[in-house]
Design an enzyme around this catalytic site. Structure first.
Site, PDB file in Angstrom:
ATOM      1  N   ARG A 225       6.778  66.989  65.322  1.00 43.13           N
ATOM      2  CA  ARG A 225       6.648  65.733  64.628  1.00 43.13           C
ATOM      3  C   ARG A 225       5.686  64.796  65.128  1.00 43.13           C
ATOM      4  NH1 ARG A 225      11.330  62.201  62.256  1.00 43.13           N
ATOM      5  NH2 ARG A 225      11.226  63.780  60.759  1.00 43.13           N
TER       6      ARG A 225
ATOM      7  N   HIS B 172       5.718  66.206  54.751  1.00 44.45           N
ATOM      8  CA  HIS B 172       7.051  66.254  55.269  1.00 44.45           C
ATOM      9  C   HIS B 172       7.710  67.313  54.481  1.00 44.45           C
ATOM     10  CE1 HIS B 172      10.446  65.878  57.724  1.00 44.45           C
ATOM     11  NE2 HIS B 172      11.039  64.709  57.046  1.00 44.45           N
TER      12      HIS B 172
ATOM     13  N   GLN C 292      11.354  68.541  54.529  1.00 43.07           N
ATOM     14  CA  GLN C 292      12.111  67.569  53.811  1.00 43.07           C
ATOM     15  C   GLN C 292      12.462  67.971  52.461  1.00 43.07           C
ATOM     16  OE1 GLN C 292      13.910  64.791  54.870  1.00 43.07           O
ATOM     17  NE2 GLN C 292      14.826  65.289  52.840  1.00 43.07           N
TER      18      GLN C 292
ATOM     19  N   ASP D  87      12.199  56.335  49.324  1.00 42.19           N
ATOM     20  CA  ASP D  87      12.136  56.498  50.631  1.00 42.19           C
ATOM     21  C   ASP D  87      11.892  54.801  51.228  1.00 42.19           C
ATOM     22  OD1 ASP D  87      12.017  57.224  53.390  1.00 42.19           O
ATOM     23  OD2 ASP D  87       9.952  58.544  53.082  1.00 42.19           O
TER      24      ASP D  87
ATOM     25  N   CYS E 290      15.428  60.788  51.742  1.00 42.92           N
ATOM     26  CA  CYS E 290      15.490  61.590  53.012  1.00 42.92           C
ATOM     27  C   CYS E 290      16.187  61.174  54.220  1.00 42.92           C
ATOM     28  CB  CYS E 290      13.793  61.842  53.279  1.00 42.92           C
ATOM     29  SG  CYS E 290      12.876  60.448  53.895  1.00 42.92           S
TER      30      CYS E 290
ATOM     31  N   ARG F 163      19.026  70.065  55.304  1.00 43.05           N
ATOM     32  CA  ARG F 163      18.020  70.397  56.243  1.00 43.05           C
ATOM     33  C   ARG F 163      18.192  71.432  57.145  1.00 43.05           C
ATOM     34  NH1 ARG F 163      14.635  66.152  57.488  1.00 43.05           N
ATOM     35  NH2 ARG F 163      13.490  67.541  58.755  1.00 43.05           N
TER      36      ARG F 163
HETATM   37  N1   CP Z   1      14.709  62.783  56.844  1.00 43.63           N
HETATM   38  C1   CP Z   1      14.197  62.906  58.416  1.00 43.63           C
HETATM   39  O1   CP Z   1      13.172  63.770  58.573  1.00 43.63           O
HETATM   40  O2   CP Z   1      15.097  62.189  59.148  1.00 43.63           O
HETATM   41  P1   CP Z   1      14.530  62.026  60.513  1.00 43.63           P
HETATM   42  O3   CP Z   1      13.458  61.115  60.795  1.00 43.63           O
HETATM   43  O4   CP Z   1      15.864  61.546  61.376  1.00 43.63           O
HETATM   44  O5   CP Z   1      14.325  63.320  61.189  1.00 43.63           O
HETATM   45  N1  NVA Z   2       8.583  58.290  54.962  1.00 45.87           N
HETATM   46  C1  NVA Z   2       9.200  58.347  56.505  1.00 45.87           C
HETATM   47  C2  NVA Z   2       9.944  59.453  56.258  1.00 45.87           C
HETATM   48  C3  NVA Z   2      11.122  59.285  57.417  1.00 45.87           C
HETATM   49  C4  NVA Z   2      11.962  60.773  57.643  1.00 45.87           C
HETATM   50  C5  NVA Z   2       8.408  58.062  57.693  1.00 45.87           C
HETATM   51  O1  NVA Z   2       7.354  58.655  57.490  1.00 45.87           O
HETATM   52  O2  NVA Z   2       8.809  57.141  58.521  1.00 45.87           O
END
Ligand code: CP
Ligand code: NVA
Length: 312
Positions: A112, A139, A142, A230, A269, A297
């Site tokens: 990530r 993502h 997700q 989101d 998400c 997930r």
């Molecule tokens: N939805 C998601 O990716 O959650 P986290 O940021 O908690 O991993």
């Molecule tokens: N769009 C959000 C998703 C978090 C899981 C971010 O990137 O912060």
């Protein structure tokens, strides 16, 4: 040397429609087969027995971290979690050298990070599969959980009419990519200046998907089978009062859900900012499937891992 034949999962198009459908089918079957088992009990046959996944986090995470760890346990393997700040990567070791070293030690890498180019570089130098656990651009894991959740509710993905409200962010980019690959349509209600990545939109449209961008939130949700939102400010993005003010008309509330199809499903998400992009009434209401979505997930990523390891 870069592993040219490796099954990286940097974006949904790396798998393609046929593999995406196989992943969703496998995820549903595996989930059903382990009903009632303790969370870390291995699936029959423990298909990743002896395999280890390294996870690198350059941003916060709850779901991605826990779901990949539990996914590996359920497949009979194990996982190592690393924060980049405590790795040599965080004090200047190159991405390429990190990829080379980890490839000698683990069977797959999940990362990530902010910059999508970094994950592409990691994949280029890795000789094991690399999985995208979120970048500023996309993502994909997700969206596999989202699609599994909708399938479970009996929604046919092909021809599905899905609405998005709010920021045109990484999650929407991957959703748009999924629309093009799997044949569904998206109407996105987004304020000017917050549109999704044009390249994702163009590719999905070229594949035959209807991707409609509008600044009218009610035009976006009218008759939709699914309503998705989101956070208005993604990790690492500039926020502030002006952004919140621009986003306010796009809140998913009871009035918005009433404009969607009867019994439309609500997805998010998570993490949610209650009172901003969604009201308590909607996220805690009967049309919300966000907790299934979060659990999924685990199930979706197990099958992504199996695909990446060449076992699906
Ligand atoms: N939805 C998601 O990716 O959650 P986290 O940021 O908690 O991993
Ligand atoms: N769009 C959000 C998703 C978090 C899981 C971010 O990137 O912060």
């Amino acid at each position: 040397m870069a592993g040219l034949d490796l099954r990286h999962f940097l974006d949904l198009s790396d798998a393609g429609p046929q593999a995406l459908r196989a992943i969703l089918a496998d995820a549903g079957a595996r989930k059903a087969a382990r009903t009632g088992l303790p969370k870390a009990h291995a699936d029959d046959g423990a298909p990743l027995d002896g395999y280890v996944l390294a996870m690198i986090f350059e941003k916060n995470s709850t779901r991605t971290r826990v779901s990949f760890d539990v996914a590996m346990r359920q497949l009979g393997g194990s996982a190592i979690v690393m924060e980049s700040g405590s790795m040599q990567l965080g004090r200047g070791e190159t991405v390429a050298d990190t990829a080379r070293v980890l490839s000698r030690m683990v069977d797959a890498i999940m990362i990530r990070t902010s910059d999508h180019a970094k994950i592409e570089e990691l994949a280029h130098y890795a000789s094991v599969p690399v999985i995208n656990g979120l970048t500023d651009q996309s993502h994909p894991c997700q969206i596999m959980a989202d699609l599994l959740t909708l399938q479970e509710r009996g929604v046919a993905l092909e021809g599905m009419e899905l609405a998005w409200l709010g920021d045109g962010n990484n999650v929407l980019n991957s959703l748009v990519e999924a629309a093009g690959l799997l044949g569904f349509n998206i109407r996105a209600g987004i304020p000017a200046g917050f549109e999704p990545d044009a390249a994702f939109v163009t590719r999905a449209r070229e594949a035959g998907s209807q991707i409609t961008l509008t600044q009218d939130p009610f035009a976006a949700v009218k008759g939709a089978q699914v309503v998705v939102t989101d956070t208005w400010v993604s990790m690492g993005q500039p926020g502030g009062d002006a952004v919140i003010a621009a986003m306010e008309p796009y809140q998913v509330n009871a009035e918005v859900m009433a404009a969607a199809a009867p019994h439309a499903w609500f997805l998010h998400c998570l993490p949610a900012h209650r009172g901003e992009e969604v009201t308590d009434e909607v996220i805690d209401g009967p049309q919300s499937v966000v907790w299934d979505e979060a659990e999924n997930r685990i199930h979706a990523q197990k099958s992504v891992l199996l695909w990446a390891m060449g076992k699906l």
